[in-house]
Design an enzyme around this catalytic site. Structure first.
Site, PDB file in Angstrom:
ATOM      1  N   LYS A  17       0.833  -1.221   0.000  1.00  0.00           N
ATOM      2  CA  LYS A  17       0.000   0.000   0.000  1.00  0.00           C
ATOM      3  C   LYS A  17       0.857   1.256   0.000  1.00  0.00           C
ATOM      4  CE  LYS A  17       0.989   1.144   4.448  1.00  0.00           C
ATOM      5  NZ  LYS A  17       1.797   2.288   4.841  1.00  0.00           N
ATOM      6  N   VAL A 103      10.917  -4.585   2.065  1.00  0.00           N
ATOM      7  CA  VAL A 103      10.905  -4.874   3.502  1.00  0.00           C
ATOM      8  C   VAL A 103      11.192  -3.583   4.276  1.00  0.00           C
ATOM      9  CG1 VAL A 103      12.031  -6.215   5.328  1.00  0.00           C
ATOM     10  CG2 VAL A 103      11.775  -7.184   3.050  1.00  0.00           C
ATOM     11  N   MET A 107       5.511   0.252   3.077  1.00  0.00           N
ATOM     12  CA  MET A 107       4.476  -0.199   2.143  1.00  0.00           C
ATOM     13  C   MET A 107       3.710  -1.411   2.664  1.00  0.00           C
ATOM     14  SD  MET A 107       6.114   0.496  -1.581  1.00  0.00           S
ATOM     15  CE  MET A 107       4.502   0.327  -2.348  1.00  0.00           C
ATOM     16  N   GLY A 110       5.002  -6.727   5.314  1.00  0.00           N
ATOM     17  CA  GLY A 110       4.802  -7.713   6.381  1.00  0.00           C
ATOM     18  C   GLY A 110       3.327  -7.864   6.724  1.00  0.00           C
ATOM     19  N   ASP A 144      -1.857  -2.173  10.032  1.00  0.00           N
ATOM     20  CA  ASP A 144      -2.055  -2.138   8.579  1.00  0.00           C
ATOM     21  C   ASP A 144      -2.616  -3.447   8.017  1.00  0.00           C
ATOM     22  OD1 ASP A 144      -1.071   0.444   8.403  1.00  0.00           O
ATOM     23  OD2 ASP A 144       0.974  -0.189   7.928  1.00  0.00           O
TER      24      ASP A 144
HETATM   25  O1  C5P Z   1       0.374  -1.836  14.706  1.00  0.00           O
HETATM   26  P1  C5P Z   1       1.778  -2.111  14.350  1.00  0.00           P
HETATM   27  O2  C5P Z   1       2.332  -3.305  15.056  1.00  0.00           O
HETATM   28  O3  C5P Z   1       2.008  -2.174  12.876  1.00  0.00           O
HETATM   29  O4  C5P Z   1       2.602  -0.853  14.856  1.00  0.00           O
HETATM   30  C1  C5P Z   1       4.003  -0.873  14.956  1.00  0.00           C
HETATM   31  C2  C5P Z   1       4.441   0.291  15.796  1.00  0.00           C
HETATM   32  O5  C5P Z   1       4.176   1.531  15.127  1.00  0.00           O
HETATM   33  C3  C5P Z   1       3.713   0.408  17.118  1.00  0.00           C
HETATM   34  O6  C5P Z   1       4.357  -0.344  18.114  1.00  0.00           O
HETATM   35  C4  C5P Z   1       3.807   1.907  17.409  1.00  0.00           C
HETATM   36  O7  C5P Z   1       5.078   2.215  17.922  1.00  0.00           O
HETATM   37  C5  C5P Z   1       3.735   2.518  16.021  1.00  0.00           C
HETATM   38  N1  C5P Z   1       2.369   2.949  15.647  1.00  0.00           N
HETATM   39  C6  C5P Z   1       1.837   4.077  16.258  1.00  0.00           C
HETATM   40  N2  C5P Z   1       0.575   4.502  15.909  1.00  0.00           N
HETATM   41  C7  C5P Z   1      -0.135   3.848  14.963  1.00  0.00           C
HETATM   42  C8  C5P Z   1       0.390   2.709  14.328  1.00  0.00           C
HETATM   43  C9  C5P Z   1       1.651   2.288  14.700  1.00  0.00           C
HETATM   44  O8  C5P Z   1       2.476   4.694  17.104  1.00  0.00           O
HETATM   45  N3  C5P Z   1      -1.353   4.298  14.627  1.00  0.00           N
END
Ligand code: C5P
Length: 324
Positions: A17, A103, A107, A110, A144
């Site tokens: 994305k 990676v 985008m 994962g 995501d």
């Molecule tokens: O949700 P995900 O595991 O992909 O998020 C990875 C990291 O990105 C989270 O641990 C956080 O530090 C940050 N994040 C955030 N706010 C979001 C999405 C992700 O702070 N809306």
């Protein structure tokens, strides 16, 4: 699917994305940032194959396979385990991912793997979970992941996991300038916190002008309103991105932004030929390790076909018929 368990495999394709707009609010007590984002799924794909096994295993191949962990930290394996747990399945699965999304590039490669693994295991184990349940599991795996299931274009709120499909017209041509050295999403958000201080909004809003450009199918109008609040943080961590963005603009891009948490730079073109011109400009300037063209919006994760084993497990790249 009535195949003998030992000869079954399921093949799923999930897209990467780009965030056309990413408005980031102030850090919340749960450790996440409230978002108002507009996702668009693009034609860089993760192709995942799932096959029955007693254990949970993963192999990775393809242009962006280097450095991908294949242990229990891998999001695709975590997705398979979560689905097994949820559905009370007492089996394992052997996953193979052909990576076509960069990676740690911003985008959601994962996340696409995790969405693909959910769909593939659901088909393989015939658990027939509803789309809603799969979306709930997806949200548990990462912010995501639900969008990788849904695809096309959607507004994301909450952590980015609450989705509303968006009306769009036409096809958008993108050029992606990819760096082999990725950025860790948490580090980009931490840098955002430091840079924004107390100025980040509590409740970021989706951009109405951008939604209008999408409804009109007007790439020039879209290019003018692309927005990413994480861009200054990504540039702070990878200062060379300033030059990449500059080259994309100089090459005639309608707009250029860092994709998500970066460091991939997404440049919007008027059409397919224009995309090739921008890609040539980025390549000639040497501002990216790889440059690829793609279109959006495309569908979310989908089962391509449940097929019989044909000897080799490695699926390799798909035929042109499967692409798109
Ligand atoms: O949700 P995900 O595991 O992909 O998020 C990875 C990291 O990105 C989270 O641990 C956080 O530090 C940050 N994040 C955030 N706010 C979001 C999405 C992700 O702070 N809306």
């Amino acid at each position: 699917m009535t195949f003998d368990a030992s000869t079954r495999q399921v093949r799923v394709r999930a897209p990467g994305k780009v965030n056309l707009s990413l408005a980031v609010g102030a850090l919340a007590p749960d450790g996440y940032h409230p978002l108002a984002t507009v996702f668009q799924a693009v034609s860089l794909y993760e192709d995942l194959t799932a096959r029955p096994s007693d254990t949970f295993e993963l192999t990775v191949a393809g242009p962006f396979a280097e450095g991908v962990p294949t242990d229990e930290t891998n999001l695709a394996l975590r997705a398979a385990r979560l689905l097994a747990e949820q559905a009370g399945i007492d089996e394992g699965v052997r996953l193979h991912v052909h990576k076509g999304v960069p990676v740690a590039g911003g985008m959601a490669g994962g996340s696409a793997d995790a969405a693909a693994a959910l769909l593939a295991c659901d088909a393989l184990w015939q658990t027939a979970l509803s789309r809603e349940t799969l979306a709930e599991l997806a949200a548990q795996l990462g912010s995501d992941v639900p969008f990788a299931l849904l695809g096309h274009t959607a507004i994301g709120t909450g952590r980015g996991h609450l989705l509303t499909p968006a009306m769009t017209r036409g096809e958008y041509h993108w050029v992606f300038a990819i760096r082999s050295q990725g950025l860790a999403t948490p580090a980009v958000y931490r840098t955002f916190d430091r840079l924004s201080g107390s100025t980040a909004e509590a409740e970021p809003q989706a951009d109405l002008e951008l939604m209008q450009a999408l409804r009109a199918g007007d790439p020039a109008a879209l290019g003018a309103v692309l927005r990413n609040d994480l861009e200054p943080a990504a540039i702070e961590l990878a200062p060379e991105l300033t030059e990449t963005l500059g080259v994309a603009h100089d090459a005639g891009a309608l707009g250029a932004i860092v994709s998500g948490s970066g460091p991939t730079v997404a440049a919007l073109a008027r059409g397919a030929k224009h995309a090739l011109v921008i890609a040539a400009g980025l390549t000639a300037a040497g501002v990216a390790d790889e440059v690829v063209c793609a279109v959006g919006p495309v569908a979310g994760a989908r089962v391509l076909q449940p097929v019989r084993m044909g000897g080799d497990f490695e699926p390799g790249p798909l035929s042109p018929v499967d692409r798109g």
